[in-house]
Design a protein around this motif. Structure first.
Motif, PDB file in Angstrom:
ATOM      1  N   UNK A  86      39.366  22.219  43.856  1.00  0.00           N
ATOM      2  CA  UNK A  86      38.557  23.261  44.474  1.00  0.00           C
ATOM      3  C   UNK A  86      38.864  23.214  46.128  1.00  0.00           C
ATOM      4  N   UNK A  87      39.966  22.632  46.339  1.00  0.00           N
ATOM      5  CA  UNK A  87      40.357  22.742  47.841  1.00  0.00           C
ATOM      6  C   UNK A  87      40.186  23.891  48.750  1.00  0.00           C
ATOM      7  N   UNK A  88      40.567  25.029  48.147  1.00  0.00           N
ATOM      8  CA  UNK A  88      40.684  26.260  48.806  1.00  0.00           C
ATOM      9  C   UNK A  88      39.139  26.669  49.178  1.00  0.00           C
ATOM     10  N   UNK A  89      38.140  25.787  48.699  1.00  0.00           N
ATOM     11  CA  UNK A  89      36.639  26.371  48.927  1.00  0.00           C
ATOM     12  C   UNK A  89      36.016  25.298  49.802  1.00  0.00           C
ATOM     13  N   UNK A  90      36.988  24.294  50.506  1.00  0.00           N
ATOM     14  CA  UNK A  90      36.301  23.221  51.477  1.00  0.00           C
ATOM     15  C   UNK A  90      35.340  22.641  50.793  1.00  0.00           C
ATOM     16  N   UNK A  91      35.649  21.998  49.592  1.00  0.00           N
ATOM     17  CA  UNK A  91      34.505  20.951  49.204  1.00  0.00           C
ATOM     18  C   UNK A  91      33.985  19.934  49.960  1.00  0.00           C
ATOM     19  N   UNK A  92      32.860  19.393  49.991  1.00  0.00           N
ATOM     20  CA  UNK A  92      32.550  18.311  50.688  1.00  0.00           C
ATOM     21  C   UNK A  92      31.641  17.333  49.544  1.00  0.00           C
ATOM     22  N   UNK A  93      31.887  16.112  49.340  1.00  0.00           N
ATOM     23  CA  UNK A  93      31.104  15.264  48.477  1.00  0.00           C
ATOM     24  C   UNK A  93      29.835  14.997  49.481  1.00  0.00           C
ATOM     25  N   UNK A  94      28.725  14.805  48.811  1.00  0.00           N
ATOM     26  CA  UNK A  94      27.626  14.536  49.105  1.00  0.00           C
ATOM     27  C   UNK A  94      26.718  13.560  48.193  1.00  0.00           C
ATOM     28  N   UNK A  95      25.903  12.892  48.709  1.00  0.00           N
ATOM     29  CA  UNK A  95      24.900  12.144  47.846  1.00  0.00           C
ATOM     30  C   UNK A  95      25.311  10.635  47.635  1.00  0.00           C
ATOM     31  N   UNK A  96      24.864  10.228  46.387  1.00  0.00           N
ATOM     32  CA  UNK A  96      25.070   8.732  45.874  1.00  0.00           C
ATOM     33  C   UNK A  96      26.288   8.244  45.802  1.00  0.00           C
ATOM     34  N   UNK A  97      27.388   9.212  45.467  1.00  0.00           N
ATOM     35  CA  UNK A  97      28.762   8.789  45.457  1.00  0.00           C
ATOM     36  C   UNK A  97      29.356   8.483  46.592  1.00  0.00           C
ATOM     37  N   UNK A  98      29.218   9.551  47.492  1.00  0.00           N
ATOM     38  CA  UNK A  98      29.587   9.173  48.931  1.00  0.00           C
ATOM     39  C   UNK A  98      29.016   7.847  49.690  1.00  0.00           C
ATOM     40  N   UNK A  99      27.664   7.784  49.515  1.00  0.00           N
ATOM     41  CA  UNK A  99      27.216   6.622  50.243  1.00  0.00           C
ATOM     42  C   UNK A  99      26.993   5.375  49.456  1.00  0.00           C
ATOM     43  N   UNK A 100      27.610   5.410  48.041  1.00  0.00           N
ATOM     44  CA  UNK A 100      27.903   4.177  47.377  1.00  0.00           C
ATOM     45  C   UNK A 100      26.733   3.499  46.567  1.00  0.00           C
ATOM     46  N   UNK A 101      25.772   4.411  46.507  1.00  0.00           N
ATOM     47  CA  UNK A 101      24.343   4.048  45.718  1.00  0.00           C
ATOM     48  C   UNK A 101      24.264   4.656  44.245  1.00  0.00           C
ATOM     49  N   UNK A 102      25.352   5.490  43.811  1.00  0.00           N
ATOM     50  CA  UNK A 102      25.295   6.034  42.540  1.00  0.00           C
ATOM     51  C   UNK A 102      25.035   5.064  41.557  1.00  0.00           C
ATOM     52  N   UNK A 103      24.177   5.315  40.413  1.00  0.00           N
ATOM     53  CA  UNK A 103      23.947   4.651  39.393  1.00  0.00           C
ATOM     54  C   UNK A 103      24.873   4.895  38.376  1.00  0.00           C
TER      55      UNK A 103
END
Length: 205
Positions: A86-103
């Motif tokens: 999805x690079x053409x749409x400037x994707x940004x990762x947010x939330x638990x996967x980014x900060x490392x707290x994903x269950x």
């Protein structure tokens, strides 16, 4: 510590356990379920989302120390592949996967910024990725209850949630459910996984 503070702390830790073990990713249902289990009926005792985040980080550190790093790396690699797609749409990762707290139940949450939502839908259809349409609500500054389209699909069995935001919001911090959520660019995610090459993924499975 006051009785109210003790109640908030107990609810935060139980809500964190529920998020980690039972697949409830929304804060409010997790808070309410935790309060009900603990027999706490005073709504003023409900903790802030930030308190639950802290409790979740502590829970994962105590009970998932052996597996959490590998789990987060896998999710970030999956996120990176989706972001490249999805690079053409400037994707940004947010939330638990980014900060490392994903269950183990946490989705990958991406913000994308197409000119129109139809551009995203067309791209998914063209490559045959099944998806579900829904909505995404957030707070922005003094504006309340802003709602945008959202799309869900799966990458190697992990749910990816796309919040389809208008281009003018690119680069802004969006407050969702009390929590200020910074975004991670594709380059940021590449650095998080130390430049390792993710394996080929099965989009849509």
């Amino acid at each position: 510590m006051s009785a109210k503070d003790r109640a908030r702390r107990l609810i935060a830790y139980e809500a964190a356990r529920i998020i980690a073990e039972e697949g409830i990713n929304d804060y409010l249902p997790a808070k309410n379920k935790a309060a009900a289990r603990l027999g706490i009926t005073n709504s003023r005792s409900l903790p802030r989302n930030e308190e639950i985040d802290q409790a979740l980080e502590e829970y994962l550190r105590l009970y998932r120390a052996d597996t959490q790093p590998q789990h987060i790396t896998r999710l970030r690699r999956l996120a990176l592949e989706a972001m490249r797609f999805l690079e053409e749409f400037s994707p940004r990762l947010v939330g638990a996967v980014l900060d490392g707290s994903a269950s183990k139940y946490s989705p990958i949450v991406l913000y994308v910024y197409p000119e129109t939502p139809e551009e995203i839908i067309k791209k998914l259809i063209e490559v045959g990725i099944p998806f579900r349409e829904r909505s995404f609500s957030f707070n922005l500054g003094h504006r309340r209850g802003v709602t945008c389209p959202a799309l869900d699909f799966y990458v190697d069995g992990v749910r990816v949630e796309l919040a389809v935001l208008p281009p003018e919001l690119k680069g802004q911090r969006i407050n969702r459910k009390e929590k200020a959520v910074p975004g991670g660019s594709l380059h940021d995610v590449e650095k998080l996984i130390n430049g390792s090459s993710p394996s080929k993924l099965r989009l849509g499975t």
